[in-house]
Design a protein around this motif. Structure first.
Motif, PDB file in Angstrom:
ATOM      1  N   GLU A 244       0.825  -1.204   0.000  1.00  0.00           N
ATOM      2  CA  GLU A 244       0.000   0.000   0.000  1.00  0.00           C
ATOM      3  C   GLU A 244       0.864   1.260   0.000  1.00  0.00           C
ATOM      4  OE1 GLU A 244      -2.364  -0.579   3.443  1.00  0.00           O
ATOM      5  OE2 GLU A 244      -3.689  -2.056   2.510  1.00  0.00           O
ATOM      6  N   ALA A 245       1.983   1.214   0.711  1.00  0.00           N
ATOM      7  CA  ALA A 245       2.866   2.383   0.769  1.00  0.00           C
ATOM      8  C   ALA A 245       3.529   2.662  -0.578  1.00  0.00           C
ATOM      9  CB  ALA A 245       3.936   2.162   1.838  1.00  0.00           C
ATOM     10  N   LEU A 246       3.776   1.599  -1.338  1.00  0.00           N
ATOM     11  CA  LEU A 246       4.423   1.755  -2.635  1.00  0.00           C
ATOM     12  C   LEU A 246       3.456   2.143  -3.749  1.00  0.00           C
ATOM     13  CD1 LEU A 246       6.905  -1.269  -2.722  1.00  0.00           C
ATOM     14  CD2 LEU A 246       7.438   1.142  -2.306  1.00  0.00           C
ATOM     15  N   ALA A 247       2.156   1.892  -3.515  1.00  0.00           N
ATOM     16  CA  ALA A 247       1.168   2.121  -4.576  1.00  0.00           C
ATOM     17  C   ALA A 247       1.104   3.597  -4.944  1.00  0.00           C
ATOM     18  CB  ALA A 247      -0.193   1.629  -4.116  1.00  0.00           C
ATOM     19  N   THR A 248       0.957   3.861  -6.229  1.00  0.00           N
ATOM     20  CA  THR A 248       0.780   5.229  -6.714  1.00  0.00           C
ATOM     21  C   THR A 248      -0.595   5.351  -7.336  1.00  0.00           C
ATOM     22  OG1 THR A 248       1.775   4.629  -8.831  1.00  0.00           O
ATOM     23  CG2 THR A 248       3.237   5.534  -7.144  1.00  0.00           C
ATOM     24  N   PRO A 249      -1.242   6.512  -7.213  1.00  0.00           N
ATOM     25  CA  PRO A 249      -2.637   6.647  -7.645  1.00  0.00           C
ATOM     26  C   PRO A 249      -2.833   6.519  -9.153  1.00  0.00           C
ATOM     27  CG  PRO A 249      -1.727   8.773  -6.992  1.00  0.00           C
ATOM     28  CD  PRO A 249      -0.736   7.738  -6.573  1.00  0.00           C
ATOM     29  N   ASN A 250      -1.815   6.787  -9.948  1.00  0.00           N
ATOM     30  CA  ASN A 250      -1.987   6.774 -11.400  1.00  0.00           C
ATOM     31  C   ASN A 250      -1.003   5.805 -12.054  1.00  0.00           C
ATOM     32  OD1 ASN A 250      -4.032   8.878 -11.523  1.00  0.00           O
ATOM     33  ND2 ASN A 250      -2.387  10.275 -10.909  1.00  0.00           N
ATOM     34  N   GLU A 251      -0.978   4.595 -11.564  1.00  0.00           N
ATOM     35  CA  GLU A 251      -0.097   3.588 -12.137  1.00  0.00           C
ATOM     36  C   GLU A 251      -0.499   3.281 -13.574  1.00  0.00           C
ATOM     37  OE1 GLU A 251       1.369   0.177  -9.657  1.00  0.00           O
ATOM     38  OE2 GLU A 251      -0.238   0.849  -8.351  1.00  0.00           O
ATOM     39  N   VAL A 252       0.500   3.043 -14.415  1.00  0.00           N
ATOM     40  CA  VAL A 252       0.242   2.641 -15.799  1.00  0.00           C
ATOM     41  C   VAL A 252      -0.270   1.209 -15.789  1.00  0.00           C
ATOM     42  CG1 VAL A 252       1.271   2.258 -18.069  1.00  0.00           C
ATOM     43  CG2 VAL A 252       2.049   4.168 -16.627  1.00  0.00           C
ATOM     44  N   PRO A 253      -1.383   0.925 -16.466  1.00  0.00           N
ATOM     45  CA  PRO A 253      -1.899  -0.444 -16.486  1.00  0.00           C
ATOM     46  C   PRO A 253      -0.845  -1.431 -16.983  1.00  0.00           C
ATOM     47  CG  PRO A 253      -3.507   1.075 -17.404  1.00  0.00           C
ATOM     48  CD  PRO A 253      -2.252   1.859 -17.198  1.00  0.00           C
ATOM     49  N   VAL A 254      -0.850  -2.609 -16.390  1.00  0.00           N
ATOM     50  CA  VAL A 254       0.111  -3.640 -16.782  1.00  0.00           C
ATOM     51  C   VAL A 254      -0.031  -3.958 -18.263  1.00  0.00           C
ATOM     52  CG1 VAL A 254       0.800  -6.047 -16.422  1.00  0.00           C
ATOM     53  CG2 VAL A 254       0.195  -4.617 -14.469  1.00  0.00           C
ATOM     54  N   ALA A 255      -1.267  -3.964 -18.760  1.00  0.00           N
ATOM     55  CA  ALA A 255      -1.498  -4.291 -20.169  1.00  0.00           C
ATOM     56  C   ALA A 255      -0.725  -3.366 -21.099  1.00  0.00           C
ATOM     57  CB  ALA A 255      -2.992  -4.220 -20.479  1.00  0.00           C
ATOM     58  N   GLN A 256      -0.490  -2.128 -20.684  1.00  0.00           N
ATOM     59  CA  GLN A 256       0.231  -1.177 -21.527  1.00  0.00           C
ATOM     60  C   GLN A 256       1.747  -1.318 -21.397  1.00  0.00           C
ATOM     61  OE1 GLN A 256      -1.182   2.841 -20.918  1.00  0.00           O
ATOM     62  NE2 GLN A 256      -3.341   2.216 -20.937  1.00  0.00           N
ATOM     63  N   GLN A 257       2.198  -2.115 -20.452  1.00  0.00           N
ATOM     64  CA  GLN A 257       3.633  -2.275 -20.221  1.00  0.00           C
ATOM     65  C   GLN A 257       4.196  -3.535 -20.866  1.00  0.00           C
ATOM     66  OE1 GLN A 257       4.713  -1.696 -16.009  1.00  0.00           O
ATOM     67  NE2 GLN A 257       2.666  -0.853 -15.651  1.00  0.00           N
ATOM     68  N   ILE A 258       3.333  -4.393 -21.377  1.00  0.00           N
ATOM     69  CA  ILE A 258       3.785  -5.680 -21.893  1.00  0.00           C
ATOM     70  C   ILE A 258       4.202  -5.566 -23.356  1.00  0.00           C
ATOM     71  CG2 ILE A 258       3.034  -8.044 -22.444  1.00  0.00           C
ATOM     72  CD1 ILE A 258       1.260  -7.873 -19.938  1.00  0.00           C
ATOM     73  N   ASP A 259       5.364  -6.082 -23.653  1.00  0.00           N
ATOM     74  CA  ASP A 259       5.897  -6.081 -25.019  1.00  0.00           C
ATOM     75  C   ASP A 259       5.993  -7.532 -25.491  1.00  0.00           C
ATOM     76  OD1 ASP A 259       7.208  -5.735 -27.399  1.00  0.00           O
ATOM     77  OD2 ASP A 259       9.122  -5.121 -26.510  1.00  0.00           O
ATOM     78  N   LEU A 260       5.042  -7.954 -26.323  1.00  0.00           N
ATOM     79  CA  LEU A 260       5.029  -9.337 -26.784  1.00  0.00           C
ATOM     80  C   LEU A 260       6.263  -9.677 -27.610  1.00  0.00           C
ATOM     81  CD1 LEU A 260       1.263  -9.785 -27.775  1.00  0.00           C
ATOM     82  CD2 LEU A 260       2.416 -10.619 -25.715  1.00  0.00           C
ATOM     83  N   SER A 261       6.844  -8.684 -28.292  1.00  0.00           N
ATOM     84  CA  SER A 261       8.021  -8.957 -29.118  1.00  0.00           C
ATOM     85  C   SER A 261       9.233  -9.357 -28.284  1.00  0.00           C
ATOM     86  CB  SER A 261       8.363  -7.740 -29.974  1.00  0.00           C
ATOM     87  OG  SER A 261       8.773  -6.650 -29.156  1.00  0.00           O
ATOM     88  N   SER A 262       9.170  -9.098 -26.983  1.00  0.00           N
ATOM     89  CA  SER A 262      10.284  -9.464 -26.095  1.00  0.00           C
ATOM     90  C   SER A 262      10.162 -10.903 -25.597  1.00  0.00           C
ATOM     91  CB  SER A 262      10.337  -8.511 -24.899  1.00  0.00           C
ATOM     92  OG  SER A 262       9.210  -8.715 -24.050  1.00  0.00           O
ATOM     93  N   MET A 263       9.169 -11.638 -26.125  1.00  0.00           N
ATOM     94  CA  MET A 263       8.933 -13.020 -25.708  1.00  0.00           C
ATOM     95  C   MET A 263       9.030 -13.958 -26.905  1.00  0.00           C
ATOM     96  SD  MET A 263       5.545 -12.371 -23.336  1.00  0.00           S
ATOM     97  CE  MET A 263       5.382 -10.900 -22.331  1.00  0.00           C
ATOM     98  N   PRO A 264      10.197 -14.110 -27.511  1.00  0.00           N
ATOM     99  CA  PRO A 264      10.311 -14.984 -28.684  1.00  0.00           C
ATOM    100  C   PRO A 264      10.001 -16.440 -28.336  1.00  0.00           C
ATOM    101  CG  PRO A 264      12.483 -14.393 -27.846  1.00  0.00           C
ATOM    102  CD  PRO A 264      11.506 -13.536 -27.104  1.00  0.00           C
ATOM    103  N   VAL A 265       9.399 -17.130 -29.286  1.00  0.00           N
ATOM    104  CA  VAL A 265       9.073 -18.544 -29.098  1.00  0.00           C
ATOM    105  C   VAL A 265      10.274 -19.373 -29.536  1.00  0.00           C
ATOM    106  CG1 VAL A 265       7.467 -20.386 -29.661  1.00  0.00           C
ATOM    107  CG2 VAL A 265       6.651 -18.020 -29.512  1.00  0.00           C
ATOM    108  N   GLU A 266      10.898 -20.043 -28.608  1.00  0.00           N
ATOM    109  CA  GLU A 266      12.120 -20.778 -28.888  1.00  0.00           C
ATOM    110  C   GLU A 266      11.829 -21.987 -29.787  1.00  0.00           C
ATOM    111  OE1 GLU A 266      10.801 -20.326 -25.886  1.00  0.00           O
ATOM    112  OE2 GLU A 266      12.068 -18.838 -24.878  1.00  0.00           O
ATOM    113  N   ASP A 267      12.839 -22.372 -30.574  1.00  0.00           N
ATOM    114  CA  ASP A 267      12.690 -23.551 -31.429  1.00  0.00           C
ATOM    115  C   ASP A 267      12.441 -24.806 -30.602  1.00  0.00           C
ATOM    116  OD1 ASP A 267      13.091 -21.984 -33.643  1.00  0.00           O
ATOM    117  OD2 ASP A 267      15.239 -22.436 -33.812  1.00  0.00           O
ATOM    118  N   SER A 268      12.926 -24.792 -29.354  1.00  0.00           N
ATOM    119  CA  SER A 268      12.784 -25.974 -28.500  1.00  0.00           C
ATOM    120  C   SER A 268      11.367 -26.131 -27.931  1.00  0.00           C
ATOM    121  CB  SER A 268      13.773 -25.893 -27.336  1.00  0.00           C
ATOM    122  OG  SER A 268      13.550 -24.702 -26.567  1.00  0.00           O
TER     123      SER A 268
END
Length: 509
Positions: A155-179
């Motif tokens: 609660e102490a760390l929470a900020t009133p206008n946090e950026v939604p997690v959905a806007q912080q996710i970069d799918l291109s940073s999650m490559p699908v490995e050949d394995s």
């Protein structure tokens, strides 16, 4: 110590209600009460908690001063998730005997069930004053203190206008490995991936074999589902053609293999076979990730033919207590847990089928005069409040008698047949469908046929022995048709396997 009912002995307050010496009739009453208590304890151990409540109640009527009986009945109420009743019983046990440690345990359990960790901590501290050397109590107290400190820090760390997690996710940073040997969406890293029916069916089979899909695909499903849910109203109007069908399912609670059975019995979702899943997709069952990803994937593929409503367990507090948060972190990561939290806040609260049947998770309201437009106007993108229309439609339950009563859960209200009839008549509806409660046959018709409960998690938590059910409607007449089914075999993973040892020990199966 906190998980089993008191088996033998009597509390200091258990002689007679007015302290008089025992007579022959009093002795008989005590003997009968002891017999009922022993029978109730065995019934509790056999996991027949509703029957245990009835037996403890009979024993209390014979010896109303016995703190043990109230505490034992509170334990049964906790297993039934009737936290309001559990709080009342535990408080009665403490009133009868302020030194009776299990009274404080039970009240702490009930408060934890409601997500009120600070209240639980107060009870553990009071119990520790009476029994400072009890090792199990000291352990529970230390665990609860750590949880309260964690909450304060967050609660102490929470900020009133946090950026939604959905806007912080970069799918291109999650490559699908050949394995990676699981199912893959159509497309590529460069062109992007696309969800298809073939992928979903392959994903379900992958889940059946207790495997996870790549995080790249899991995150994409949640993100695309969230975007669709954001565009939905709080009350969704669904049109069913006269010759068409529509299926309503109740709580699934992480029981993935029973979800597969529903689809085997009734067919996979399609334009010709639409579904509504009426909340409580997750928690309790330990395959909640598989359930919610499957439902969200179908929601993305069939946005007009797969519907999802919010239940009281689609909330951060419930997910922390009942295992979903821990499961997501174990199978993926904390970021995904936060993304699910955001997605749940966008779930619609109710669906109206052909203007005749209202479907919502819990029940009706603490006042008359609520309209469908009132439901449409609810600002739902938040954690459920502790009162008001949103709280009540997620938590309330029907009762047999007319009028309204305090909820046995400690949240929402209990509403009678007259309340249901007035609400339906005022809004031009013919039927209320809700979920939220285990039913022996998987469904129950109440309130003179105007209120139906449907529950789709058979043998709930591997211990209740109930059937599951779903309801099938035809657009021409909107009459409910029921299908019931037993529990399906599943891998040997216990309910709430991913809950913390503190929470799981109290609420596990």
């Amino acid at each position: 110590m906190a998980e089993t009912p008191e088996a033998n002995g009597a509390s200091p307050s258990s002689s007679t209600e007015n302290g008089a010496t025992s007579s022959s009739s009093t002795a008989n009453g005590l003997s009968d009460a002891e017999q009922l208590k022993n029978e109730a304890n065995q019934t509790f151990k056999d996991k027949h908690f509703t029957k245990a409540v009835d037996l403890y109640t009979q024993a209390i009527e014979l010896t109303p001063g016995n703190a043990i009986l109230y505490a034992n009945r509170a334990a049964a109420h906790v297993r039934l998730e009737n936290y309001g009743s559990a709080l009342a019983d535990a408080t009665s046990a403490i009133d009868k005997d302020p030194k009776y440690i299990k009274g404080y345990y039970r009240r702490a359990d009930a408060n934890l069930g409601l997500g009120k960790v600070r209240n639980a901590l107060n009870d553990f501290r009071r119990a520790a004053k009476e029994h400072p050397r009890d090792p199990d109590l000291r352990k529970k107290l230390e665990q609860c203190e750590r949880e309260v400190k964690r909450l304060r820090f967050k609660e102490a760390l929470a900020t009133p206008n946090e950026v939604p997690v959905a806007q912080q996710i970069d799918l291109s940073s999650m490559p699908v490995e050949d394995s990676y040997d699981g199912p893959r969406m159509e497309g590529s890293e460069e062109e992007g991936y696309r969800l298809t029916r073939d992928f979903i069916t392959a994903m379900m089979e992958h889940f059946r074999r207790q495997k996870t899909i790549h995080k790249r695909f899991a995150f994409q499903i949640i993100l695309e589902a969230t975007e669709l849910l954001r565009k939905s109203p709080s009350l969704v109007d669904v049109a069913i053609p006269a010759q068409g069908g529509f299926t309503v399912c109740g709580d699934v609670h992480g029981q993935f293999y029973d979800l597969l059975h529903i689809f085997e019995l009734n067919g996979l979702p399609s334009e010709e076979n639409p579904y509504l899943f009426n909340g409580d997709f997750v928690d309790r069952g330990s395959f909640s990730v598989e359930v919610i990803l499957t439902l969200m994937a179908w929601r993305v593929l069939l946005p007009k033919h797969m519907h999802m409503a919010r239940g009281n367990h689609e909330s951060k507090g419930m997910n922390k207590i009942y295992g979903f948060e821990g499961e997501v972190k174990a199978k993926y990561n904390a970021t995904m847990a936060e993304l699910f939290r955001e997605a749940f806040c966008w779930l619609p609260l109710a669906h109206c089928l052909n203007g005749k049947v209202l479907v919502l998770h819990g029940g009706l309201f603490s006042r008359d005069g609520v309209t469908l437009d009132d439901l449409r106007a609810i600002d739902r993108c938040r954690e459920p409040p502790e009162e008001g229309l949103m709280c009540e439609l997620l938590w309330s339950d029907p009762q047999a008698q007319d009028g309204r009563s305090p909820s046995k859960r400690g949240v929402g209200v209990a509403f009678g047949p007259d309340v249901t009839q007035r609400f339906l008549e005022a809004n031009g509806l013919q039927l209320l469908i809700r979920s939220h409660e285990v039913k022996e046959e998987g469904y129950e018709v109440e309130h003179n046929g105007y209120c139906i409960t449907v529950f789709s998690a058979p043998n709930y938590c591997d211990q209740m022995g109930n059937k599951g059910a779903f309801i099938r409607f035809k657009g021409a007449d909107m009459a409910p048709n029921f299908t019931t089914y037993p529990a399906s075999p599943h891998p040997n993973v216990r309910p709430m396997a991913y809950a913390s040892s503190f929470m799981g020990g109290i609420f596990g199966g």
